[in-house]
Design an enzyme around this catalytic site. Sequence first.
Site, PDB file in Angstrom:
ATOM      1  N   SER A  26      53.428  27.136  39.188  1.00  0.00           N
ATOM      2  CA  SER A  26      52.524  27.790  40.148  1.00  0.00           C
ATOM      3  C   SER A  26      53.258  28.114  41.449  1.00  0.00           C
ATOM      4  O   SER A  26      52.665  28.660  42.378  1.00  0.00           O
ATOM      5  CB  SER A  26      51.301  26.912  40.429  1.00  0.00           C
ATOM      6  N   ASN A 113      47.012  15.509  41.325  1.00  0.00           N
ATOM      7  CA  ASN A 113      45.632  15.969  41.101  1.00  0.00           C
ATOM      8  C   ASN A 113      44.770  15.834  42.359  1.00  0.00           C
ATOM      9  O   ASN A 113      44.043  16.763  42.729  1.00  0.00           O
ATOM     10  CB  ASN A 113      44.999  15.202  39.938  1.00  0.00           C
ATOM     11  N   THR A 158      13.890  55.992  50.753  1.00  0.00           N
ATOM     12  CA  THR A 158      13.693  55.097  49.612  1.00  0.00           C
ATOM     13  C   THR A 158      14.003  55.980  48.404  1.00  0.00           C
ATOM     14  O   THR A 158      13.725  57.190  48.430  1.00  0.00           O
ATOM     15  CB  THR A 158      12.257  54.545  49.521  1.00  0.00           C
ATOM     16  N   HIS A 159      14.617  55.404  47.389  1.00  0.00           N
ATOM     17  CA  HIS A 159      15.067  56.182  46.217  1.00  0.00           C
ATOM     18  C   HIS A 159      16.030  57.299  46.623  1.00  0.00           C
ATOM     19  O   HIS A 159      16.131  58.313  45.945  1.00  0.00           O
ATOM     20  CB  HIS A 159      13.893  56.791  45.446  1.00  0.00           C
ATOM     21  N   SER A 280      44.190  65.518  52.162  1.00  0.00           N
ATOM     22  CA  SER A 280      44.499  65.769  50.759  1.00  0.00           C
ATOM     23  C   SER A 280      45.873  66.419  50.672  1.00  0.00           C
ATOM     24  O   SER A 280      46.280  67.137  51.582  1.00  0.00           O
ATOM     25  CB  SER A 280      43.442  66.702  50.180  1.00  0.00           C
ATOM     26  N   LYS A 286      40.350  69.064  53.784  1.00  0.00           N
ATOM     27  CA  LYS A 286      39.678  67.790  53.510  1.00  0.00           C
ATOM     28  C   LYS A 286      40.058  66.658  54.459  1.00  0.00           C
ATOM     29  O   LYS A 286      41.177  66.562  54.935  1.00  0.00           O
ATOM     30  CB  LYS A 286      39.985  67.338  52.080  1.00  0.00           C
ATOM     31  N   ASN A 288      39.365  62.569  54.035  1.00  0.00           N
ATOM     32  CA  ASN A 288      38.785  61.651  53.057  1.00  0.00           C
ATOM     33  C   ASN A 288      38.463  60.277  53.647  1.00  0.00           C
ATOM     34  O   ASN A 288      39.246  59.739  54.428  1.00  0.00           O
ATOM     35  CB  ASN A 288      39.747  61.475  51.881  1.00  0.00           C
ATOM     36  N   GLU A 293      35.927  53.827  50.887  1.00  0.00           N
ATOM     37  CA  GLU A 293      36.097  53.900  49.431  1.00  0.00           C
ATOM     38  C   GLU A 293      36.867  52.687  48.906  1.00  0.00           C
ATOM     39  O   GLU A 293      36.529  52.099  47.882  1.00  0.00           O
ATOM     40  CB  GLU A 293      36.846  55.176  49.044  1.00  0.00           C
ATOM     41  N   TYR A 320      41.013  16.098  35.391  1.00  0.00           N
ATOM     42  CA  TYR A 320      41.898  17.230  35.649  1.00  0.00           C
ATOM     43  C   TYR A 320      42.371  17.856  34.345  1.00  0.00           C
ATOM     44  O   TYR A 320      42.696  17.156  33.388  1.00  0.00           O
ATOM     45  CB  TYR A 320      43.128  16.795  36.465  1.00  0.00           C
ATOM     46  N   GLN A 325      44.687  24.971  37.609  1.00  0.00           N
ATOM     47  CA  GLN A 325      45.721  25.669  38.377  1.00  0.00           C
ATOM     48  C   GLN A 325      45.340  27.143  38.584  1.00  0.00           C
ATOM     49  O   GLN A 325      45.799  27.788  39.521  1.00  0.00           O
ATOM     50  CB  GLN A 325      47.070  25.557  37.653  1.00  0.00           C
ATOM     51  N   LYS A 328      43.774  29.086  41.939  1.00  0.00           N
ATOM     52  CA  LYS A 328      44.451  29.481  43.174  1.00  0.00           C
ATOM     53  C   LYS A 328      44.539  30.977  43.400  1.00  0.00           C
ATOM     54  O   LYS A 328      44.153  31.473  44.465  1.00  0.00           O
ATOM     55  CB  LYS A 328      45.842  28.864  43.227  1.00  0.00           C
TER      56      LYS A 328
HETATM   57  N1  ARG Z   1      50.175  22.954  40.268  1.00  0.00           N
HETATM   58  C1  ARG Z   1      49.124  22.109  39.807  1.00  0.00           C
HETATM   59  C2  ARG Z   1      47.774  22.792  40.058  1.00  0.00           C
HETATM   60  O1  ARG Z   1      47.769  23.715  40.739  1.00  0.00           O
HETATM   61  C3  ARG Z   1      49.159  20.815  40.533  1.00  0.00           C
HETATM   62  C4  ARG Z   1      48.488  19.682  39.814  1.00  0.00           C
HETATM   63  C5  ARG Z   1      49.247  19.329  38.600  1.00  0.00           C
HETATM   64  N2  ARG Z   1      48.700  18.197  37.957  1.00  0.00           N
HETATM   65  C6  ARG Z   1      49.015  17.837  36.699  1.00  0.00           C
HETATM   66  N3  ARG Z   1      48.427  16.799  36.231  1.00  0.00           N
HETATM   67  N4  ARG Z   1      49.864  18.561  35.983  1.00  0.00           N
HETATM   68  O2  ARG Z   1      46.743  22.420  39.565  1.00  0.00           O
END
Ligand code: ARG
Length: 464
Positions: A26, A113, A158-159, A280, A286, A288, A293, A320, A325, A328
Amino acid sequence: MSTSSTPWSQRFETGLHPVIADFNASIGFDMALLEYDLSGSQAHAKMLAQVGIISADEGQQLVDGLEKIRHEYRQGSFTPGVDEEDVHFAVERRLTELLGPLGKKLHTGRSRNDQVGTDTRLYLRSQIHSLRTLLKDFQRALLAHATDHVETLIPGYTHLQRAQPLSLAHHLLAYVDMAQRDYERLGDVAKRVNTCPLGAGALAGTTLPIDRQYTADQLGFERIYSNSLDAVSDRDFAIEFTGAASLIMVHLSRLAEEVIFWASEEFRFVTLTDSCSTGSSIMPQKKNPDVPELVRGKTGRVFGHLQGLLTMMKGLPLAYNKDLQEDKEALFDTVNTVHGCLQAMTILLHQGLEFRPQRLAVAVASDFSNATDVADYLTTKGVPFRDAYNLVGTVVKTSLAAGKLLKDLTLEEWQAIHPAFEGDIYDAIAPRQVVAARNSLGGTGFNQVRQALTQAQKLVESDG
Ligand code: ARG
């Protein structure tokens, strides 16, 4: 096959296949957590010293070493690669390079964890704070236009059919109220984000005499998780946040859509300035509306992240699992997208568009959106509303047939429809009067709007 070296136990005979190392890592995205990881580890090191698991001097060295890594990162010289797997291993390895064997004491009494859960919450807490500040800026930009346009009229729909005319400020204040709910919702989510999982260990707590309250206090958490399994596997806070972010995007996207058609030749209610619109490559006439958008378009990815997180969580056994992971990138992209969209819409409101009051006045004066007022007029003269409603249907039909607007009917024509009509009907159906008369609480009448504007200004400048 070349293999990658691994940061974990001696139990493994060979390293990871390089493609799998890459797949597993990660570090490519979780460096966004670095500063929070360092702060979390500093609090943990202090706690270890506080309870006597390590000496006070060791605790101080760990805190200083972590601070050195922060400095290196800010200087741009701390750039771990895929061998490190994730930001947590990267920090521990660098700390051990800096401090020798002492660095290896940092991870006493915790697991990645509870560590990653702590980092993610610290990150999100800080981001929520920034987003709430941006929501206030967005509200201020809306309020600036609303202040200028209490008495500017705009067709209300409305509508997407002309319904009744409005004060333009009233229309804009609707978005201020939406943003206020967003602000409050983020504040509410922040309460649950601000719960500390550190000390839950891998899943079951630890044999060591740690002090969870101490670390939580150091890091400014309001509460600590009471169950270690829940602590390391809960991502409700991430889903709640993405839900709140999705609603922000719904609101921004609705405004974006309105700006897009207000700027079109068909409406011409706003002019886009050069600082926020593009040309454009082939059609020189134009201009834009790229900003609204893009905001409308980016809404999709935030909704996608919400769906992704919900689906990622639904089948996970306690506690866990590596699936977690995946939270993120969804979170980081949600934060960055909402951040960018709020900033862009605020700039668009401040400098990117101008309302065209004269054009709006023409629009408001050239339709039948005062028809309800004719019915209300008859009602005040004692005609039951349903009868009045039907009579006005006849009035509109007659006018359309004659190619006239209501204001162009002669008094004789009015009175031929119903004898209750008198000379004051013309005042009653003038757009300004139509708006002013809707003075019920929360309505578009100018007096109501002025009060609503004052209240909104107070609310935006308060912490509420
Ligand atoms: N990079 C891991 C995550 O984002 C960290 C935790 C890893 N824990 C494990 N038991 N492998 O979740």
